[in-house]
Enzyme design. Structure first.
Site, PDB file in Angstrom:
ATOM      1  N   THR A   1      53.162  34.751  52.007  1.00 14.40           N
ATOM      2  CA  THR A   1      54.590  35.315  51.828  1.00 14.40           C
ATOM      3  C   THR A   1      54.448  36.393  51.007  1.00 14.40           C
ATOM      4  O   THR A   1      55.567  37.167  51.196  1.00 14.40           O
ATOM      5  CB  THR A   1      55.178  34.054  50.908  1.00 14.40           C
ATOM      6  N   ASP A   2      53.189  36.889  50.391  1.00 17.36           N
ATOM      7  CA  ASP A   2      53.409  38.116  49.391  1.00 17.36           C
ATOM      8  C   ASP A   2      53.702  39.457  50.129  1.00 17.36           C
ATOM      9  O   ASP A   2      54.418  39.983  49.943  1.00 17.36           O
ATOM     10  CB  ASP A   2      52.274  37.875  48.510  1.00 17.36           C
TER      11      ASP A   2
ATOM     12  N   GLY B   1      33.961  34.856  44.456  1.00 20.66           N
ATOM     13  CA  GLY B   1      34.143  34.537  45.913  1.00 20.66           C
ATOM     14  C   GLY B   1      34.467  33.386  46.310  1.00 20.66           C
ATOM     15  O   GLY B   1      34.483  33.026  47.487  1.00 20.66           O
ATOM     16  N   SER B   2      35.336  32.409  45.435  1.00 18.96           N
ATOM     17  CA  SER B   2      35.711  31.056  45.932  1.00 18.96           C
ATOM     18  C   SER B   2      37.206  31.103  46.155  1.00 18.96           C
ATOM     19  O   SER B   2      37.635  29.903  46.110  1.00 18.96           O
ATOM     20  CB  SER B   2      35.319  30.062  44.892  1.00 18.96           C
ATOM     21  N   GLY B   3      38.038  32.328  45.909  1.00 17.24           N
ATOM     22  CA  GLY B   3      39.379  32.049  45.912  1.00 17.24           C
ATOM     23  C   GLY B   3      39.908  32.107  44.597  1.00 17.24           C
ATOM     24  O   GLY B   3      41.226  31.828  44.438  1.00 17.24           O
TER      25      GLY B   3
ATOM     26  N   SER C   1      38.169  35.819  40.822  1.00 17.82           N
ATOM     27  CA  SER C   1      37.183  36.346  39.890  1.00 17.82           C
ATOM     28  C   SER C   1      37.401  38.016  39.777  1.00 17.82           C
ATOM     29  O   SER C   1      37.075  38.462  39.005  1.00 17.82           O
ATOM     30  CB  SER C   1      35.832  36.385  40.184  1.00 17.82           C
ATOM     31  N   SER C   2      37.797  38.594  41.217  1.00 20.63           N
ATOM     32  CA  SER C   2      38.173  40.118  41.080  1.00 20.63           C
ATOM     33  C   SER C   2      39.190  40.636  40.323  1.00 20.63           C
ATOM     34  O   SER C   2      39.085  41.544  39.322  1.00 20.63           O
ATOM     35  CB  SER C   2      38.211  40.383  42.528  1.00 20.63           C
TER      36      SER C   2
ATOM     37  N   GLU D   1      42.042  48.074  43.368  1.00 17.62           N
ATOM     38  CA  GLU D   1      41.232  46.881  44.311  1.00 17.62           C
ATOM     39  C   GLU D   1      41.476  47.539  45.967  1.00 17.62           C
ATOM     40  O   GLU D   1      40.650  47.582  46.641  1.00 17.62           O
ATOM     41  CB  GLU D   1      41.753  45.805  44.335  1.00 17.62           C
TER      42      GLU D   1
ATOM     43  N   ASP E   1      47.492  38.376  42.330  1.00 20.21           N
ATOM     44  CA  ASP E   1      46.164  37.858  41.303  1.00 20.21           C
ATOM     45  C   ASP E   1      46.252  38.669  40.061  1.00 20.21           C
ATOM     46  O   ASP E   1      46.166  38.258  38.931  1.00 20.21           O
ATOM     47  CB  ASP E   1      44.994  38.112  42.183  1.00 20.21           C
TER      48      ASP E   1
HETATM   49  P1  ADP Z   1      37.285  36.300  44.402  1.00 22.02           P
HETATM   50  O1  ADP Z   1      38.353  37.297  43.615  1.00 22.02           O
HETATM   51  O2  ADP Z   1      38.125  35.111  45.555  1.00 22.02           O
HETATM   52  O3  ADP Z   1      36.478  35.425  43.503  1.00 22.02           O
HETATM   53  P2  ADP Z   1      36.524  38.708  45.650  1.00 22.02           P
HETATM   54  O4  ADP Z   1      35.551  39.031  46.800  1.00 22.02           O
HETATM   55  O5  ADP Z   1      37.705  39.239  45.731  1.00 22.02           O
HETATM   56  O6  ADP Z   1      36.254  37.176  45.603  1.00 22.02           O
HETATM   57  O7  ADP Z   1      35.828  39.200  44.481  1.00 22.02           O
HETATM   58  C1  ADP Z   1      34.372  39.063  44.064  1.00 22.02           C
HETATM   59  C2  ADP Z   1      33.606  40.370  43.692  1.00 22.02           C
HETATM   60  O8  ADP Z   1      34.008  40.605  42.433  1.00 22.02           O
HETATM   61  C3  ADP Z   1      32.323  39.955  43.371  1.00 22.02           C
HETATM   62  O9  ADP Z   1      31.446  40.241  44.678  1.00 22.02           O
HETATM   63  C4  ADP Z   1      32.154  41.159  42.424  1.00 22.02           C
HETATM   64  O10 ADP Z   1      31.574  42.415  42.825  1.00 22.02           O
HETATM   65  C5  ADP Z   1      32.913  41.235  41.497  1.00 22.02           C
HETATM   66  N1  ADP Z   1      32.921  40.139  40.388  1.00 22.02           N
HETATM   67  C6  ADP Z   1      33.528  39.055  40.090  1.00 22.02           C
HETATM   68  N2  ADP Z   1      33.030  38.468  39.053  1.00 22.02           N
HETATM   69  C7  ADP Z   1      32.082  39.164  38.525  1.00 22.02           C
HETATM   70  C8  ADP Z   1      30.987  39.247  37.566  1.00 22.02           C
HETATM   71  N3  ADP Z   1      31.254  38.160  36.667  1.00 22.02           N
HETATM   72  N4  ADP Z   1      30.435  40.422  37.299  1.00 22.02           N
HETATM   73  C9  ADP Z   1      30.384  41.385  38.026  1.00 22.02           C
HETATM   74  N5  ADP Z   1      31.025  41.357  39.238  1.00 22.02           N
HETATM   75  C10 ADP Z   1      32.006  40.315  39.473  1.00 22.02           C
HETATM   76 MG    MG Z   2      39.572  38.721  45.019  1.00 20.33          MG
END
Ligand code: ADP
Ligand code: MG
Length: 397
Positions: free
Chosen positions: A38-39, A124-126, A129-130, A162, A174
């Site tokens: 929806t975003d 990378g699990s959704g 982390s990014s 991003e 996010d």
């Molecule tokens: P998500 O946001 O769903 O976890 P993304 O593919 O959007 O997956 O983001 C993951 C990427 O963010 C990783 O491949 C890495 O480049 C970066 N990243 C996330 N956490 C870390 C971390 N703890 N240290 C370094 N890079 C990180």
């Molecule tokens: Mg992400």
């Protein structure tokens, strides 16, 4: 100080001589409870910031260099603020470089920092982390340079970083959630106005369980772009009858009853998902305001059905995970969360059933797919903050 910050401090001292005067910037990951795809149609989403986060221990170093050490990667990398460049050997650097570039482009003068990055958000699990990375490094840059940027503007800058420097065509949910999250609340975000309301939500009574299918489909990015294009097509076609609409956000369920027949079959189903999903988010918010988790769960289930059948962004493993979750005792609701074609589901379960739910979900999923899922119970958490070296913080940080 918690053990976690002590470890970061220790690593910082090993890497950069001493840890005297370091501060910590913390930014959480997120999970979206309802409101998928929806975003980018200027609609509604309902995420929570979660108790998994990145903490960056940082300190200005009096130079123009940014020196980073990522603990999970066990990698060090540096770049100069005079010419921020990524290094293909360290793809993760592009997040830190991107934020530095965007802040600089907006006229902010940054100072060099040394920083140790440590995260409990699975990569990378959704769970984004990014965004935890982008926002924690952005807060560190701002604090080190004495810059005060309003949260919404900072969220936009992190999103821009991003999109432009990592190359991911992401919405603002996010980064926005990492900055505006609150303990015991959902963020009801209007993706058109980029304004939110907080909706009380206590994870003591009800647990949010995220289950990672471990599936990642290569087609995800291509299909995502196709869905965006189809939604634009839908707007273009509906404009012939509704000239005032700007995006699918402006199309009501009543409009769909009148006009669905005028759309080609695939466009009709894609549009129907977006229109009904926006409606479901609003209904889910009302249910939450009345602590009615049964109704909330029904909207989650309907959301999954719509994503699977109308929007066609689910996959066999997501459907299996949702089906198992809905069959377990007490489950209020379950659905895929995130872009789809793999990734995670989110389920709402009564607190007293949570342990058994996680056990059963993992066991039955493995039995049916031969895949070992990762299952996380998530609580709500506050948005990004700076923590002084020995200051108090959100528990566990
Ligand atoms: P998500 O946001 O769903 O976890 P993304 O593919 O959007 O997956 O983001 C993951 C990427 O963010 C990783 O491949 C890495 O480049 C970066 N990243 C996330 N956490 C870390 C971390 N703890 N240290 C370094 N890079 C990180
Ligand atoms: Mg992400």
């Amino acid at each position: 100080m918690t053990e976690r910050r002590s470890n970061i401090r220790k690593t910082f001292a090993e890497r950069f001589g001493s840890a005297e005067g370091i501060k910590f910037s913390r930014a959480p990951g997120r999970v979206n409870l309802i409101g998928e795809h929806t975003d980018y149609n200027e609609g509604f989403v309902l995420p929570i910031a979660i108790d998994r986060d990145m903490i960056a221990g940082f300190r200005p170093n009096g130079s123009k260099m940014v020196n980073l050490y990522a603990m999970e990667m066990n990698e060090a990398a540096s770049f100069s603020l005079s010419d921020p460049k990524t290094d293909p050997a360290h793809p993760w650097m592009s997040y830190a470089v991107g934020v530095a570039r965007v802040l600089t482009e907006y006229g902010h003068e940054l100072k060099g920092i040394d920083a140790v990055l440590q995260s409990t958000v699975p990569v990378g699990s959704g769970l984004s982390s990014s965004a935890a990375f982008l926002v924690s490094i952005a807060k560190a840059y701002c604090d080190a340079a004495g810059i005060d940027i309003e949260r919404k503007a900072l969220a936009r800058m992190c999103q821009e970083a991003e999109i432009r420097y990592v190359g991911a065509n992401v919405g603002i949910m996010d980064q926005y959630t990492a900055l505006h999250g609150e303990r015991d609340a959902c963020i009801f975000l209007d993706c058109r106005s980029i304004e939110h309301e907080t909706v009380p939500f206590t994870t003591d009574v009800v647990k949010v369980v995220v289950a990672d299918t471990t599936i990642r489909h290569e087609i995800a990015a291509g299909e995502y772009n196709k869905r965006r294009a189809t939604c634009e097509k839908g707007v273009e076609l509906l404009k012939q009858h509704l000239p005032e609409i700007k995006s699918l956000r402006d199309v009501t369920p009543e409009d769909m009853t009148d006009l669905a027949g005028s759309l080609p079959e695939v466009v009709r189903r894609r549009v129907r998902h977006v229109v009904t999903e926006n409606m479901r988010v609003k209904l889910a918010v009302e249910a939450l305001r009345h602590h009615n988790f049964i109704h909330f769960g029904i909207y989650m289930e309907a959301s999954h059905e719509s994503l699977s059948k109308d929007y066609e962004v689910s996959c066999k493993e997501l459907d299996v995970m949702v089906e198992i979750a809905l069959g377990l005792k007490g489950t209020y609701g379950s659905r895929m969360t995130g872009g789809g074609f793999g990734g995670c589901t989110v389920s709402l379960v009564p607190a007293e059933n949570a342990d058994e739910f996680c056990k059963q979900l993992a066991a039955q999923y493995e039995e049916r797919t031969s895949l070992k899922p990762n299952v996380y119970v998530c609580a709500t958490a506050p948005g990004a903050e700076i923590i002084p070296d020995r200051g108090a913080a959100f528990p566990g940080c």
